[in-house]
Scaffold this motif. Structure first.
Motif, PDB file in Angstrom:
ATOM      1  N   SER A   1       3.411  -5.080   4.917  1.00 11.94           N
ATOM      2  CA  SER A   1       3.977  -6.336   4.438  1.00 11.94           C
ATOM      3  C   SER A   1       3.633  -6.596   2.976  1.00 11.94           C
ATOM      4  N   ALA A   2       2.659  -5.870   2.452  1.00 10.83           N
ATOM      5  CA  ALA A   2       2.268  -6.020   1.055  1.00 10.83           C
ATOM      6  C   ALA A   2       2.826  -4.890   0.193  1.00 10.83           C
ATOM      7  N   GLY A   3       3.887  -4.241   0.679  1.00  7.73           N
ATOM      8  CA  GLY A   3       4.530  -3.197  -0.118  1.00  7.73           C
ATOM      9  C   GLY A   3       4.087  -1.793   0.207  1.00  7.73           C
ATOM     10  N   GLY A   4       3.300  -1.614   1.267  1.00  2.00           N
ATOM     11  CA  GLY A   4       2.808  -0.293   1.629  1.00  2.00           C
ATOM     12  C   GLY A   4       3.912   0.644   2.097  1.00  2.00           C
ATOM     13  N   GLU A   5       3.657   1.940   1.985  1.00  2.43           N
ATOM     14  CA  GLU A   5       4.612   2.970   2.395  1.00  2.43           C
ATOM     15  C   GLU A   5       4.309   3.451   3.817  1.00  2.43           C
ATOM     16  N   THR A   6       5.316   4.000   4.480  1.00  5.87           N
ATOM     17  CA  THR A   6       5.148   4.499   5.846  1.00  5.87           C
ATOM     18  C   THR A   6       5.456   5.996   5.907  1.00  5.87           C
ATOM     19  N   LEU A   7       4.560   6.738   6.549  1.00  7.75           N
ATOM     20  CA  LEU A   7       4.709   8.187   6.700  1.00  7.75           C
ATOM     21  C   LEU A   7       4.351   8.558   8.136  1.00  7.75           C
ATOM     22  N   ASP A   8       5.284   9.158   8.867  1.00  8.99           N
ATOM     23  CA  ASP A   8       4.989   9.541  10.245  1.00  8.99           C
ATOM     24  C   ASP A   8       3.990  10.692  10.283  1.00  8.99           C
ATOM     25  N   VAL A   9       2.885  10.501  11.012  1.00 11.42           N
ATOM     26  CA  VAL A   9       1.837  11.525  11.142  1.00 11.42           C
ATOM     27  C   VAL A   9       1.469  11.735  12.610  1.00 11.42           C
ATOM     28  N   THR A  10       2.369  11.393  13.509  1.00 10.50           N
ATOM     29  CA  THR A  10       2.052  11.428  14.939  1.00 10.50           C
ATOM     30  C   THR A  10       1.537  12.792  15.384  1.00 10.50           C
ATOM     31  N   ASP A  11       2.186  13.856  14.944  1.00 15.78           N
ATOM     32  CA  ASP A  11       1.788  15.200  15.374  1.00 15.78           C
ATOM     33  C   ASP A  11       0.578  15.723  14.602  1.00 15.78           C
ATOM     34  N   ALA A  12       0.328  15.174  13.416  1.00 21.30           N
ATOM     35  CA  ALA A  12      -0.742  15.699  12.562  1.00 21.30           C
ATOM     36  C   ALA A  12      -2.090  15.014  12.789  1.00 21.30           C
TER      37      ALA A  12
END
Length: 330
Positions: free
Chosen positions: A230-241
């Protein structure tokens, strides 16, 4: 038709795929009726007990429950005065994270607090939301948001704080505008644009920069220190890692709050820590996590966590109704 909030809309669509009839009560609330079972949702929540939700809404009480279960948390505690915060800073001897005892979406949280002026400002900001604040050492490492449903990890996101990367000719303000244009096209981030306020200006000043500064090509500058979406952060999927040990820790953290079936666990992982037992610590547990980031990550594979939420909720609610009626669940 009224606009539906993204999280409940995703869950409602999965329910409809399973034959449920949906009745919307508000943009966040709906009833799903399937096989004579009514299932209520408020955002992504349905199964959690009121007591569990109440405890989880208090960051200080959550911290106590985590410690009782042996879950590692950042060193710190509660302070009810600025003098106590100053004393804790001397004891912790590190930059601090100061946050309200209650609240969501990063409201009232200050990260990297060090100087007396910053300390005073952070205390006042956090203390507006609750009597007393939570003071913790700022931990090093990489922050993740892990979604746990029914005792299983169904998705994990890497969290990177709001930042821009220079191109050699654009000002920081122009880079923020360009990044917001990209975020506006992402269903999860479109309502979480980067807003240039005092927090960002102060953080840039620490780096001897301003919004009119032009960055060299390739230089990455953080606008904020907290990695909140909500403060401008980025999202990166790391479910498998994500390491299995970290996933197990998040599951144990949710289990430390009896009656909690769904939660987003914020965890810090320091891959350079010499002792594996000290490599990770739980920062927060969110009982109403936004699930859109898993469906629409900025980078990486989308995860249909709404289906996992719906399937688990349906199974649990069907079993509860059968138990009430004295029947054996199918």
């Amino acid at each position: 038709m009224r606009t539906r909030a993204l999280g409940p809309l995703l869950i409602a669509r999965e329910a409809e795929r399973d034959g449920a009839r949906i009745e919307w009560l508000s943009r966040y609330m709906f009833v799903a009726r399937v096989e004579d079972v009514d299932i209520l949702f408020h955002d992504s929540r349905s199964l959690d007990t009121t007591v569990a939700a109440t405890f989880s809404g208090r960051k200080d009480l959550t911290r106590v429950l985590l410690q009782r279960s042996g879950i590692p948390v950042a060193p710190g505690g509660v302070a009810k005065s600025l003098a106590k915060v100053s004393a804790m800073q001397k004891r912790l001897n590190a930059p601090l994270v100061i946050k309200p005892k209650t609240g969501t979406k990063g409201y009232g949280i200050s990260v990297g607090v060090q100087t007396p002026t910053e300390l005073k400002r952070a205390f006042r900001r956090a203390n507006k939301a609750s009597a007393g604040v939570l003071v913790e050492r700022q931990m090093s490492g990489v922050e993740y948001r892990v979604l746990v449903v029914g005792g299983e990890v169904v998705g994990a996101l890497g969290k990177d704080a709001a930042h821009v990367v220079g191109d050699g000719h654009s000002t920081i303000a122009e880079l923020i505008e360009a990044k917001n244009a990209l975020r506006a096209r992402n269903p999860h981030l479109s309502t979480r644009l980067i807003k240039v306020r005092r927090h960002i200006r102060t953080n840039l000043e620490r780096q001897q920069l301003g919004v009119e500064s032009v960055l060299p090509e390739g230089r990455k500058v953080y606008l904020r220190q907290e990695a909140n979406f909500s403060a401008g952060g980025e999202t990166l999927d790391v479910t498998d890692a994500l390491p299995a040990s970290v996933k197990a820790l998040t599951v144990a953290a949710v289990a430390a709050i009896p009656g909690l079936e769904l939660a987003g666990v914020d965890i810090m992982l320091d891959r350079e820590a010499p002792d594996e037992r000290q490599a990770a610590c739980v920062l927060e547990i969110n009982t109403n996590p936004g699930i859109g980031g898993h469906h629409f990550p900025a980078v990486g594979q989308p995860r249909n966590v709404a289906r996992a939420i719906w399937r688990h909720t349906r199974a649990m609610m069907t079993a509860r109704q059968a138990w009430r009626e004295g029947r054996r669940p199918r």
